[in-house]
Scaffold this motif. Structure first.
Motif, PDB file in Angstrom:
ATOM      1  N   GLU A 249      29.486  48.959  45.807  1.00  0.00           N
ATOM      2  CA  GLU A 249      28.976  48.156  44.702  1.00  0.00           C
ATOM      3  C   GLU A 249      27.459  48.282  44.632  1.00  0.00           C
ATOM      4  OE1 GLU A 249      30.274  44.201  45.625  1.00  0.00           O
ATOM      5  OE2 GLU A 249      32.361  44.569  45.033  1.00  0.00           O
ATOM      6  N   GLY A 250      26.872  47.727  43.587  1.00  0.00           N
ATOM      7  CA  GLY A 250      25.423  47.636  43.466  1.00  0.00           C
ATOM      8  C   GLY A 250      24.729  48.971  43.461  1.00  0.00           C
ATOM      9  N   ASN A 251      23.602  49.027  44.189  1.00  0.00           N
ATOM     10  CA  ASN A 251      22.788  50.244  44.207  1.00  0.00           C
ATOM     11  C   ASN A 251      23.515  51.438  44.823  1.00  0.00           C
ATOM     12  OD1 ASN A 251      20.551  49.153  42.924  1.00  0.00           O
ATOM     13  ND2 ASN A 251      19.608  48.460  44.830  1.00  0.00           N
ATOM     14  N   ALA A 252      24.380  51.169  45.798  1.00  0.00           N
ATOM     15  CA  ALA A 252      25.125  52.269  46.424  1.00  0.00           C
ATOM     16  C   ALA A 252      26.026  52.947  45.396  1.00  0.00           C
ATOM     17  CB  ALA A 252      25.951  51.749  47.602  1.00  0.00           C
ATOM     18  N   ARG A 253      26.711  52.148  44.584  1.00  0.00           N
ATOM     19  CA  ARG A 253      27.570  52.727  43.535  1.00  0.00           C
ATOM     20  C   ARG A 253      26.732  53.463  42.492  1.00  0.00           C
ATOM     21  NH1 ARG A 253      32.179  49.152  40.765  1.00  0.00           N
ATOM     22  NH2 ARG A 253      33.207  49.838  42.687  1.00  0.00           N
ATOM     23  N   LEU A 254      25.616  52.878  42.104  1.00  0.00           N
ATOM     24  CA  LEU A 254      24.724  53.512  41.135  1.00  0.00           C
ATOM     25  C   LEU A 254      24.284  54.889  41.620  1.00  0.00           C
ATOM     26  CD1 LEU A 254      22.719  53.457  38.675  1.00  0.00           C
ATOM     27  CD2 LEU A 254      21.091  52.338  40.233  1.00  0.00           C
ATOM     28  N   ILE A 255      23.827  54.968  42.857  1.00  0.00           N
ATOM     29  CA  ILE A 255      23.331  56.234  43.404  1.00  0.00           C
ATOM     30  C   ILE A 255      24.465  57.237  43.568  1.00  0.00           C
ATOM     31  CG2 ILE A 255      22.271  57.311  45.428  1.00  0.00           C
ATOM     32  CD1 ILE A 255      20.759  54.605  45.815  1.00  0.00           C
ATOM     33  N   ALA A 256      25.613  56.771  44.073  1.00  0.00           N
ATOM     34  CA  ALA A 256      26.741  57.677  44.311  1.00  0.00           C
ATOM     35  C   ALA A 256      27.246  58.297  43.015  1.00  0.00           C
ATOM     36  CB  ALA A 256      27.873  56.922  45.013  1.00  0.00           C
ATOM     37  N   LEU A 257      27.460  57.491  41.993  1.00  0.00           N
ATOM     38  CA  LEU A 257      28.026  58.008  40.747  1.00  0.00           C
ATOM     39  C   LEU A 257      27.015  58.847  39.971  1.00  0.00           C
ATOM     40  CD1 LEU A 257      30.217  55.000  39.555  1.00  0.00           C
ATOM     41  CD2 LEU A 257      30.892  57.050  40.828  1.00  0.00           C
ATOM     42  N   THR A 258      25.738  58.476  40.064  1.00  0.00           N
ATOM     43  CA  THR A 258      24.708  59.303  39.417  1.00  0.00           C
ATOM     44  C   THR A 258      24.570  60.631  40.149  1.00  0.00           C
ATOM     45  OG1 THR A 258      23.539  57.269  38.803  1.00  0.00           O
ATOM     46  CG2 THR A 258      22.342  59.328  38.554  1.00  0.00           C
ATOM     47  N   GLY A 259      24.640  60.582  41.475  1.00  0.00           N
ATOM     48  CA  GLY A 259      24.606  61.815  42.263  1.00  0.00           C
ATOM     49  C   GLY A 259      25.804  62.699  41.986  1.00  0.00           C
ATOM     50  N   MET A 260      26.987  62.087  41.849  1.00  0.00           N
ATOM     51  CA  MET A 260      28.182  62.851  41.506  1.00  0.00           C
ATOM     52  C   MET A 260      28.010  63.560  40.163  1.00  0.00           C
ATOM     53  SD  MET A 260      31.997  61.478  40.509  1.00  0.00           S
ATOM     54  CE  MET A 260      31.334  60.896  38.940  1.00  0.00           C
ATOM     55  N   SER A 261      27.447  62.853  39.199  1.00  0.00           N
ATOM     56  CA  SER A 261      27.252  63.436  37.871  1.00  0.00           C
ATOM     57  C   SER A 261      26.272  64.602  37.914  1.00  0.00           C
ATOM     58  CB  SER A 261      26.751  62.361  36.902  1.00  0.00           C
ATOM     59  OG  SER A 261      27.703  61.324  36.772  1.00  0.00           O
ATOM     60  N   ALA A 262      25.201  64.447  38.684  1.00  0.00           N
ATOM     61  CA  ALA A 262      24.240  65.544  38.835  1.00  0.00           C
ATOM     62  C   ALA A 262      24.911  66.756  39.468  1.00  0.00           C
ATOM     63  CB  ALA A 262      23.051  65.086  39.675  1.00  0.00           C
ATOM     64  N   ALA A 263      25.754  66.508  40.477  1.00  0.00           N
ATOM     65  CA  ALA A 263      26.461  67.599  41.138  1.00  0.00           C
ATOM     66  C   ALA A 263      27.435  68.286  40.187  1.00  0.00           C
ATOM     67  CB  ALA A 263      27.202  67.074  42.369  1.00  0.00           C
ATOM     68  N   LEU A 264      28.134  67.507  39.363  1.00  0.00           N
ATOM     69  CA  LEU A 264      29.091  68.087  38.420  1.00  0.00           C
ATOM     70  C   LEU A 264      28.390  68.949  37.367  1.00  0.00           C
ATOM     71  CD1 LEU A 264      31.557  65.107  37.863  1.00  0.00           C
ATOM     72  CD2 LEU A 264      31.994  67.234  39.113  1.00  0.00           C
ATOM     73  N   GLY A 265      27.232  68.506  36.908  1.00  0.00           N
ATOM     74  CA  GLY A 265      26.471  69.310  35.956  1.00  0.00           C
ATOM     75  C   GLY A 265      26.061  70.635  36.556  1.00  0.00           C
ATOM     76  N   PHE A 266      25.649  70.610  37.813  1.00  0.00           N
ATOM     77  CA  PHE A 266      25.272  71.849  38.496  1.00  0.00           C
ATOM     78  C   PHE A 266      26.492  72.718  38.767  1.00  0.00           C
ATOM     79  CE2 PHE A 266      24.486  74.413  42.267  1.00  0.00           C
ATOM     80  CZ  PHE A 266      23.284  75.021  41.935  1.00  0.00           C
ATOM     81  N   LEU A 267      27.620  72.069  39.067  1.00  0.00           N
ATOM     82  CA  LEU A 267      28.845  72.804  39.391  1.00  0.00           C
ATOM     83  C   LEU A 267      29.304  73.692  38.235  1.00  0.00           C
ATOM     84  CD1 LEU A 267      31.087  73.251  41.509  1.00  0.00           C
ATOM     85  CD2 LEU A 267      32.299  71.290  40.513  1.00  0.00           C
TER      86      LEU A 267
ATOM     87  N   SER B  80      24.296  58.110  34.843  1.00  0.00           N
ATOM     88  CA  SER B  80      25.179  59.237  35.145  1.00  0.00           C
ATOM     89  C   SER B  80      25.150  60.281  34.032  1.00  0.00           C
ATOM     90  CB  SER B  80      26.615  58.739  35.355  1.00  0.00           C
ATOM     91  OG  SER B  80      26.684  57.868  36.469  1.00  0.00           O
ATOM     92  N   LEU B  81      25.152  59.813  32.803  1.00  0.00           N
ATOM     93  CA  LEU B  81      25.110  60.744  31.666  1.00  0.00           C
ATOM     94  C   LEU B  81      23.796  61.513  31.643  1.00  0.00           C
ATOM     95  CD1 LEU B  81      26.416  61.837  29.100  1.00  0.00           C
ATOM     96  CD2 LEU B  81      25.413  59.915  27.849  1.00  0.00           C
ATOM     97  N   ILE B  82      22.696  60.836  31.940  1.00  0.00           N
ATOM     98  CA  ILE B  82      21.389  61.502  31.984  1.00  0.00           C
ATOM     99  C   ILE B  82      21.379  62.574  33.071  1.00  0.00           C
ATOM    100  CG2 ILE B  82      18.943  61.187  32.530  1.00  0.00           C
ATOM    101  CD1 ILE B  82      19.158  58.407  31.217  1.00  0.00           C
ATOM    102  N   ALA B  83      21.899  62.224  34.263  1.00  0.00           N
ATOM    103  CA  ALA B  83      21.918  63.179  35.373  1.00  0.00           C
ATOM    104  C   ALA B  83      22.779  64.394  35.033  1.00  0.00           C
ATOM    105  CB  ALA B  83      22.439  62.499  36.634  1.00  0.00           C
ATOM    106  N   LEU B  84      23.947  64.157  34.447  1.00  0.00           N
ATOM    107  CA  LEU B  84      24.842  65.244  34.061  1.00  0.00           C
ATOM    108  C   LEU B  84      24.180  66.160  33.033  1.00  0.00           C
ATOM    109  CD1 LEU B  84      27.752  66.490  34.079  1.00  0.00           C
ATOM    110  CD2 LEU B  84      28.272  64.929  32.186  1.00  0.00           C
ATOM    111  N   THR B  85      23.563  65.554  32.018  1.00  0.00           N
ATOM    112  CA  THR B  85      22.923  66.332  30.956  1.00  0.00           C
ATOM    113  C   THR B  85      21.747  67.144  31.495  1.00  0.00           C
ATOM    114  OG1 THR B  85      23.539  64.628  29.351  1.00  0.00           O
ATOM    115  CG2 THR B  85      21.832  66.189  28.689  1.00  0.00           C
ATOM    116  N   LEU B  86      20.972  66.533  32.361  1.00  0.00           N
ATOM    117  CA  LEU B  86      19.803  67.229  32.909  1.00  0.00           C
ATOM    118  C   LEU B  86      20.192  68.452  33.733  1.00  0.00           C
ATOM    119  CD1 LEU B  86      17.473  64.254  33.933  1.00  0.00           C
ATOM    120  CD2 LEU B  86      17.043  65.953  32.152  1.00  0.00           C
ATOM    121  N   THR B  87      21.172  68.289  34.632  1.00  0.00           N
ATOM    122  CA  THR B  87      21.544  69.446  35.458  1.00  0.00           C
ATOM    123  C   THR B  87      22.218  70.531  34.620  1.00  0.00           C
ATOM    124  OG1 THR B  87      23.513  68.198  36.149  1.00  0.00           O
ATOM    125  CG2 THR B  87      21.698  68.350  37.729  1.00  0.00           C
TER     126      THR B  87
END
Length: 302
Positions: A167-185, A6-13
């Motif tokens: 849980e699991g991969n669904a949570r990983l993808i959702a929270l990483t996607g949220m972080s990417a969206a927040l960075g862009f926002l 999540s931190l990587i996605a946020l920083t990248l966007t």
């Protein structure tokens, strides 16, 4: 690992978005921000930053269902980019969406759908349901758009809620996607310095549907998309999607918005309350956040 991704996605966007926005502007890929008095030119297709950031952040997990989800996510980004550049007809967009949603039919999940504690086993129909669900999610998010921070902000809220109840991969993808969206926002919030374009809205919408399927929270994802579905229904019954030929939302001299001359979810809000653009977006975010609390409560109780 979720926190790191999540931190990587946020920083990248946060870092990639202004660079890409500058490149788009120099290339003439811009749109008019029609809800501002001076209607400035703003870079389009900024969603490309999200397309780059999410797969990079999730690259250590690139196998199995995560790879399938990212494949569909990227394919929707490509269709969005084509639409941004060529203005696809709505029917063509839907048909292409159905085609590229096919990998969602092969996710390794149960064919049963949990409907508030009751199990609905779709059996052999579930792959078709998955394709339609992702297609619908992508296009619904793409339709409820047009104001600074609206579509990316609502998508971030939805992904955050889905991340909290899966849980699991669904949570990983959702929270990483949220972080990417927040960075862009950060760059897309009022006054926007970049627009996501269909490149961003279609891919984020598809991601919501994919997380719903992978995390087996299809019904909760549908609840979170209620404002988008209401907007779709109003437009489908009122103007059959030909909204542009009916006129647009207008900015009044006092800075508030005049509702467009066609029925829509956002137009309904504007007719009931005099709002500025940031206030309108905040109201929709609040509605989405309230639905998130409802979903979280239902998930705990049922």
């Amino acid at each position: 690992m979720i926190a790191v991704a999540s931190l990587i996605a946020l920083t990248l966007t946060l870092t990639i978005t202004p660079y890409l926005a500058g490149r788009m502007k120099r290339a003439g890929i811009v749109g008019r921000d029609i809800h501002k008095a001076d209607q400035p030119e703003v870079a389009e297709m900024g969603g490309t930053a999200i397309l780059l950031s999410l797969p990079l952040a999730l690259s250590p997990f690139m196998e199995g269902d995560v790879a399938k989800v990212l494949l569909v996510f990227l394919l929707f980004g490509i269709i969005g980019a084509i639409d941004d550049l060529t203005n696809l007809r709505q029917s063509h967009k839907v048909l292409l969406s159905l085609l590229i949603s096919v990998p969602a039919a092969f996710l390794d999940v149960s064919p049963a759908v949990d409907v508030f504690g009751y199990t609905l086993n779709l059996g052999l129909l579930y792959p078709l349901f998955a394709v339609l669900f992702v297609t619908g999610s992508a296009n619904l998010v793409n339709m409820l758009a047009g104001f600074n921070g609206l579509e990316v902000g609502t998508s971030a809220i939805i992904l955050g809620v889905l991340g909290a109840i899966t849980e699991g991969n669904a949570r990983l993808i959702a929270l990483t996607g949220m972080s990417a969206a927040l960075g862009f926002l950060w760059w897309n919030r009022y006054p926007a310095r970049v627009f996501p374009g269909d490149t961003g809205t279609l891919s984020l919408g598809a991601l919501i549907g994919l997380v719903g399927i992978l995390g087996k929270v299809e019904v909760y994802a549908a609840i979170l998309l209620l404002p988008h579905f209401i907007d779709f229904t109003i437009k489908a019954t009122g103007v059959r999607f030909g909204v542009r030929r009916h006129g647009r939302t207008r900015l009044l001299p006092d800075g508030t918005l005049q509702a467009p001359p066609y029925p829509s979810f956002l137009g309904t809000i504007m007719r009931r309350v005099r709002v500025t653009e940031p206030e309108l977006v905040a109201i929709v975010w609040l509605i989405e956040f309230s639905l998130g609390l409802l979903v979280w409560a239902l998930h705990l109780l049922l």
